[in-house]
Design an enzyme around this catalytic site. Structure first.
Site, mmCIF file in Angstrom:
data_model
loop_
_atom_site.group_PDB
_atom_site.id
_atom_site.type_symbol
_atom_site.label_atom_id
_atom_site.label_comp_id
_atom_site.label_asym_id
_atom_site.label_seq_id
_atom_site.Cartn_x
_atom_site.Cartn_y
_atom_site.Cartn_z
ATOM 1 N N ASP A 189 -3.351 -18.167 4.061
ATOM 2 C CA ASP A 189 -4.327 -18.974 3.318
ATOM 3 C C ASP A 189 -5.014 -19.981 4.244
ATOM 4 O OD1 ASP A 189 -1.812 -20.114 3.443
ATOM 5 O OD2 ASP A 189 -1.783 -20.859 1.388
ATOM 6 N N TYR A 223 0.817 -1.221 0.000
ATOM 7 C CA TYR A 223 0.000 0.000 0.000
ATOM 8 C C TYR A 223 0.847 1.266 0.000
ATOM 9 C CZ TYR A 223 -4.245 -2.634 0.534
ATOM 10 O OH TYR A 223 -5.283 -3.486 0.301
#
Ligand SMILES: NC(=O)C1=CN([C@@H]2O[C@H](COP(=O)(O)OP(=O)(O)OC[C@H]3O[C@@H](n4cnc5c(N)ncnc54)[C@H](OP(=O)(O)O)[C@@H]3O)[C@@H](O)[C@H]2O)C=CC1
Ligand SMILES: O=C(O)CCC(=O)C(=O)O
Ligand SMILES: [Mg+2]
Length: 417
Positions: free
Chosen positions: A284, A161
């Site tokens: 995940d 970001y």
């Protein structure tokens, strides 16, 4: 530049005391950004609901003086076509210390970079705090949605970001790729022409302040565990370092001791004597476990991109981003903010759920210490959902619910306070 902001005639500024704690007057001035898209629908409803809660809780002894400040499309109308995030907005939020905003549009691919991210970075609001809890009666895809009760601490200042990325085919991208190949020995850039490149800064300082805030939250709110969510098996020196530094903070700053040789560790909550477990999980695996075993997770500390994904995924488990609140917190400055975006297809239709920004305001009231008003908003939300008087996003998933507009849902919430 001359000011474009109309300051309220009444109201005082929130101050900080010598320890950095907020000193909140009875009539604080709170800057707000209406937001793009559905901002025009949800922000006025939020203001009405907050005013009603404060009035009901304090009978006129306390009152918020709202001050509109600008960002996004409305800013371009007020300040000029190129001014998306005026310096005046940054200055006023910094000066007034507590603000709230609606969503702001970010174009995909080209165009301006995210104004939401820019606000967080410019004001160094390094914690994105997003609590995820279930309100009874909310439609959910899970069999036991009430088991999802987590608080996300998303690192808000680093990671991809940071916006350090170079477009494929530009001289900048070529220069970075050549540097990586020629000077850093990179041999695994599969296609090195027409290849975009992004950089993922991850620092010990950035990780430490985020994890400290998450662990302190565990102590202050009697939470059982904090989990570091990362992809450190693949990105060893960014996500992996985040995990290692996170554990280091727990051991060195909170006195955590290893469990069975580590890396999990635990320490006693100094307020309650209860054990707080510090653990980690690969991102995940986390995304499947939050569906299968949500009760095993409590406070979550994670990096910026993971936190973005996890926020929406967890929100879906308890009813969707229509009611998912959030706060961006720094040292002394805070901006409260809905988790969802501008949902442009619904803009101006008085249709969407205003719950996300209303519950963000509920967090803001708690931040001010106005817990009675905050509790009334929670009560109103619980009552409106239990009565099945809801907006389209819930109504389409509930049997026998009454469909309300955005503004009527605000009124239903006030009625149930
Ligand atoms: N912090 C911020 O300001 C954020 C800004 N954005 C920006 O918003 C823009 C649109 O992003 P997009 O990815 O479409 O995500 P959005 O969150 O705007 O919308 C995605 C979908 O979520 C549902 N939704 C969103 N808000 C509400 C609500 N208040 N009530 C009920 N349902 C809601 C709708 O689902 P359905 O279609 O099923 O009804 C909507 O189509 C982009 O420019 C993005 O960058 C995105 C996230 C955060
Ligand atoms: O800035 C944006 O447009 C998106 C931000 C976002 O998705 C988030 O903060 O959750
Ligand atoms: Mg997001």
């Amino acid at each position: 530049m001359t000011s474009k902001v109309v300051k309220p005639e009444q109201g005082e500024q929130i101050q900080l005391d010598a320890n950095g704690a907020l000193v909140v007057p009875n009539n604080p001035v709170i800057p707000y950004i209406e937001g793009d898209g559905i901002g025009v629908d949800v922000s006025p409803v939020m203001i009405d609901v907050v005013n009603a809660a404060v009035e009901k809780a304090y009978g006129g002894d306390k009152k918020i003086e709202w001050m509109e400040v600008y960002a996004g499309e409305k800013s371009t109308q007020v300040y000029g076509s190129e001014v998306w995030l005026p310096q005046e907005t940054l200055d006023l939020v910094k000066e007034y210390k507590v603000a709230i905003k609606g969503p702001l549009t970010t174009p995909v691919g080209g165009g301006i970079r995210s104004l939401n991210v820019a606000l967080r970075q410019e004001l160094d609001l390094y914690v994105c705090l997003r609590p995820v809890r279930y309100y009874a009666g909310t439609p959910s895809p899970l069999k036991q949605p009430e088991l999802t009760d987590m608080v996300i601490f998303r690192e808000n200042s680093e990671d991809i970001y940071a916006g350090i990325e170079y477009q494929a085919g530009t001289p900048e991208a070529t220069k970075v790729i050549n540097f990586l190949k020629d000077e850093m020995g990179a041999t695994k850039i599969r296609f090195d022409t027409d290849c975009g490149i992004g950089i993922k800064p991850t620092s010990k300082a950035g990780t430490t302040r985020l994890v400290k805030a998450a662990l302190q939250y565990c102590i202050d709110n009697d939470r059982d565990s904090m989990t570091l969510v990362h992809k450190g098996n693949i990105m060893k020196f960014t996500e992996g370092a985040f995990k290692d530094w996170g554990y280091q903070v727990a051991r060195e700053e909170f006195g955590a001791e290893l469990i069975d040789g580590g890396p999990w560790c635990s320490f006693k909550n100094p307020n309650t004597g209860k054990e707080i477990i510090v653990k980690d999980v690969i991102a995940d695996a986390f995304l499947q476990q939050i569906l299968l075993r949500p009760a095993e997770y409590d406070v979550i500390a994670t990096m910026n991109l993971n936190g973005d994904y996890v926020s929406d995924a967890l929100a879906a488990q308890v009813g969707g981003i229509g009611i998912a609140p959030g706060a961006n917190l720094g040292d002394g400055v805070a901006i409260f903010e809905a988790t969802h975006g501008t949902a442009p297809k619904y803009a101006g239709q008085d249709k969407v759920n205003p719950g996300s920004v209303i519950l963000s305001a509920e967090m803001m009231l708690r931040h001010l210490g106005w817990v009675e008003a905050a509790d009334l908003i929670v009560k109103g939300m619980e009552g409106a959902i239990k009565a099945k008087t809801v907006t389209y996003d819930f109504e389409r998933l509930m049997d026998d619910a009454t469909l309300l507009s955005c503004s009527d849902f605000g009124k239903a919430l006030v009625k149930n306070m």
